[in-house]
Design a protein around this motif. Structure first.
Motif, PDB file in Angstrom:
ATOM      1  N   VAL A   1      49.097 -53.719  27.685  1.00 52.13           N
ATOM      2  CA  VAL A   1      50.182 -53.298  27.131  1.00 52.13           C
ATOM      3  C   VAL A   1      50.070 -52.168  25.624  1.00 52.13           C
ATOM      4  N   LEU A   2      51.205 -51.535  25.420  1.00 55.65           N
ATOM      5  CA  LEU A   2      52.176 -50.163  25.242  1.00 55.65           C
ATOM      6  C   LEU A   2      52.433 -50.034  24.347  1.00 55.65           C
ATOM      7  N   ASN A   3      51.826 -50.233  23.051  1.00 56.05           N
ATOM      8  CA  ASN A   3      52.820 -50.351  21.832  1.00 56.05           C
ATOM      9  C   ASN A   3      53.309 -48.948  21.328  1.00 56.05           C
ATOM     10  N   ARG A   4      54.351 -48.793  20.169  1.00 54.64           N
ATOM     11  CA  ARG A   4      54.797 -48.063  20.132  1.00 54.64           C
ATOM     12  C   ARG A   4      55.495 -47.123  21.225  1.00 54.64           C
ATOM     13  N   VAL A   5      56.260 -47.373  21.487  1.00 50.32           N
ATOM     14  CA  VAL A   5      57.246 -46.836  22.570  1.00 50.32           C
ATOM     15  C   VAL A   5      58.544 -46.825  21.786  1.00 50.32           C
ATOM     16  N   HIS A   6      58.969 -45.702  21.571  1.00 49.07           N
ATOM     17  CA  HIS A   6      60.582 -44.924  21.633  1.00 49.07           C
ATOM     18  C   HIS A   6      62.041 -45.224  22.236  1.00 49.07           C
TER      19      HIS A   6
ATOM     20  N   MET B   1      64.743 -38.003  22.195  1.00 51.86           N
ATOM     21  CA  MET B   1      64.920 -37.588  23.614  1.00 51.86           C
ATOM     22  C   MET B   1      63.688 -36.448  24.676  1.00 51.86           C
ATOM     23  N   GLN B   2      62.931 -35.546  23.425  1.00 50.34           N
ATOM     24  CA  GLN B   2      61.978 -35.195  23.855  1.00 50.34           C
ATOM     25  C   GLN B   2      61.121 -35.849  23.726  1.00 50.34           C
ATOM     26  N   VAL B   3      60.884 -37.099  22.453  1.00 47.22           N
ATOM     27  CA  VAL B   3      59.602 -37.708  22.002  1.00 47.22           C
ATOM     28  C   VAL B   3      59.522 -38.677  24.037  1.00 47.22           C
ATOM     29  N   ILE B   4      60.771 -39.344  24.216  1.00 44.47           N
ATOM     30  CA  ILE B   4      60.955 -40.470  25.346  1.00 44.47           C
ATOM     31  C   ILE B   4      60.274 -40.132  26.502  1.00 44.47           C
TER      32      ILE B   4
ATOM     33  N   GLN C   1      57.413 -41.185  28.501  1.00 42.81           N
ATOM     34  CA  GLN C   1      56.892 -41.454  29.427  1.00 42.81           C
ATOM     35  C   GLN C   1      56.571 -40.550  31.033  1.00 42.81           C
ATOM     36  N   ARG C   2      56.293 -39.768  30.279  1.00 42.57           N
ATOM     37  CA  ARG C   2      55.563 -38.397  31.797  1.00 42.57           C
ATOM     38  C   ARG C   2      53.805 -38.840  31.200  1.00 42.57           C
ATOM     39  N   THR C   3      53.810 -38.912  30.225  1.00 42.73           N
ATOM     40  CA  THR C   3      52.403 -39.796  29.979  1.00 42.73           C
ATOM     41  C   THR C   3      52.148 -41.361  30.404  1.00 42.73           C
TER      42      THR C   3
ATOM     43  N   GLU D   1      69.351 -39.630  32.378  1.00 45.21           N
ATOM     44  CA  GLU D   1      69.714 -37.617  32.197  1.00 45.21           C
ATOM     45  C   GLU D   1      68.753 -37.861  30.728  1.00 45.21           C
ATOM     46  N   GLY D   2      68.253 -35.994  31.253  1.00 38.43           N
ATOM     47  CA  GLY D   2      67.494 -35.540  29.567  1.00 38.43           C
ATOM     48  C   GLY D   2      65.860 -36.545  29.966  1.00 38.43           C
ATOM     49  N   VAL D   3      65.058 -37.613  30.532  1.00 42.58           N
ATOM     50  CA  VAL D   3      64.436 -38.134  30.141  1.00 42.58           C
ATOM     51  C   VAL D   3      63.789 -36.925  32.029  1.00 42.58           C
ATOM     52  N   ASP D   4      62.789 -36.884  31.790  1.00 42.15           N
ATOM     53  CA  ASP D   4      61.764 -36.720  33.223  1.00 42.15           C
ATOM     54  C   ASP D   4      61.491 -38.442  33.225  1.00 42.15           C
ATOM     55  N   THR D   5      61.119 -38.408  34.790  1.00 43.30           N
ATOM     56  CA  THR D   5      60.623 -38.814  35.599  1.00 43.30           C
ATOM     57  C   THR D   5      59.857 -38.083  36.627  1.00 43.30           C
TER      58      THR D   5
END
Length: 423
Positions: A299-304, A370-373, A377-379, A9-13
């Protein structure tokens, strides 16, 4: 493929399959893996990733050496070493079960000097090292740093003192420049320009110039005007002294390139969950495939992340606005309406207002997180849609910089999280 990811909820996929997990511990434990190359655009954490992999590999019994080209010298500080140079230095307090960790920072000029000293007799080596053009070339010629990184890799591999070499690639404008550097320097040394400069020396210096044809004399005269007579003489002297070494540069370049293509090498593309970094990562993946280089994963760094991701950004913003407008719902009675302030003690209203204001601010901060997350995820999903076969390890963002071995161990644990060895 794994099962599709359920949207939170609240996270675009976008309904894509989850990428396969990158089994970092399995990669480190595989004794057939002798070289790990960390590549990626600048500022994405390549150096920290390389160091963390080295620390974790040593803790798992590997004899590892980390070769970094990081001018900030942060790696030395985090490993408790006063300074790093062109000689591998043992990292105290790192290693278990027979494992060891060494670290070094590439000294580009010193590496070039070592090549000259190893492949020329003493008199010729002295002449080359003292030549002004050589000093300029070894200190800053385009591509020299990348070429010397590969030379140093070849030297480390030939010594066979370590069973794992981890390379932190140069901070180039294109982080895969080091793949082109051996060819580029080899082409320079074998090119027409060098052959023109070698011609006078090969026919006997000044006396030999009489035997050059008119076209060659004109070419040399033009070069003298462009470069200056003194510089041209330095270049010609350098070329004459290096003549017997040119073939060795290309031979070693070809050998190192084949080493990078061998099954014992693994490339890790390092990126941050940002559009530019992942666009570069996609390019690296495609380029590595084109060059037939073995890619281990991303390796995906600095994931929030958030421990309260059940509360969407929209609901958090709505609650914050409700608090700020004084129209919060009476949760105890289950009825919507304004607070009954008649029964509240004196001063309670001020306290309540302050609490509401703080709560609203926290809700807005949560909404931003949550907007950053969602954006990250979209990226990542766009990258995954292009390269669904690439295994991914996500490393959660840390609250501060890594500055010691404990921090590097923490990064290593996050790299390997959720992928037990041998699974």
């Amino acid at each position: 493929m794994s099962e599709g990811r359920e949207g939170r909820e609240g996270v675009d996929t976008v309904g894509l399959d989850t990428p396969p997990p990158l089994a970092v511990d399995r990669l480190l434990d595989d004794r057939e893996t002798r070289i790990i190359v960390c590549c990626g655009s600048g500022g994405v954490g390549k150096t920290t990733t390389a160091a963390a992999l080295g620390v974790r590999a040593a803790a798992r019994g590997r004899k590892a050496v980390v070769l970094t080209i990081d001018p900030a010298r942060r790696l030395a500080q985090s490993m408790g070493i006063d300074s790093l140079d062109n000689t591998p230095r043992r990292v105290a307090s790192a290693g278990a079960d027979g494992g060891e960790l060494h670290a070094m920072m590439l000294d580009m000029k010193r590496t070039f000097d070592e090549i000259v000293e190893a492949h020329a007799d003493a008199e010729r080596a002295r002449a080359i090292l003292a030549n002004p053009f050589y000093q300029s070339l070894s200190a800053g010629f385009a591509g020299t740093q990348e070429y010397m990184a590969m030379e140093k890799l070849g030297q480390l591999r030939a010594r066979d003192d370590w069973d794992l070499i981890i390379v932190d690639t140069p901070p180039s404008r294109s982080a895969l420049d080091f793949l082109d550097a051996p060819k580029r320097l080899g082409s320079f040394l074998d090119g027409k320009f060098i052959r023109v400069l070698m011609a006078p020396a090969k026919v006997g210096g000044r006396a030999g110039m009489k035997f050059l044809n008119v076209g060659m004399s004109m070419m040399t005269g033009t070069l003298s005007k462009l470069m200056g007579a003194s510089l041209l003489k330095d270049v010609q002297t350098f070329v004459a002294a290096m003549d017997t070494m040119f073939g060795g540069f290309r031979t070693r370049a070809d050998a190192t390139f084949r080493l990078l293509q061998a099954p014992g090498t693994a490339f890790l593309v390092v990126a941050a969950p940002e559009p530019d970094a992942l666009r570069e990562a996609a390019y690296f993946v495609e380029r590595l495939a084109a060059e037939r280089m073995p890619l281990a994963g991303l390796v995906l760094n600095r994931v929030h992340g958030s421990g309260a991701d059940q509360l969407s950004a929209e609901r958090a913003l709505a609650a914050a606005e409700n608090l700020e407008e004084g129209g919060i719902v009476d949760q105890e009675s289950g009825k919507a309406g304004l607070r009954d302030t008649a029964a509240e003690p004196p001063g309670a209203d001020d306290d309540t207002t302050a609490v509401d204001r703080i709560t609203a601010g926290l809700l807005r901060l949560h909404a931003e997180r949550m907007q950053v997350i969602a954006r990250e995820q979209r990226t990542r999903d766009r990258f995954t849609s292009l390269h669904p076969e690439v295994a991914v390890a996500e490393v959660a963002a840390l609250p501060g910089d890594v500055h010691d071995l404990a921090g590097l161990r923490a990064i290593g644990e996050r790299l390997a999280a959720g992928v037990p060895a041998g699974a």
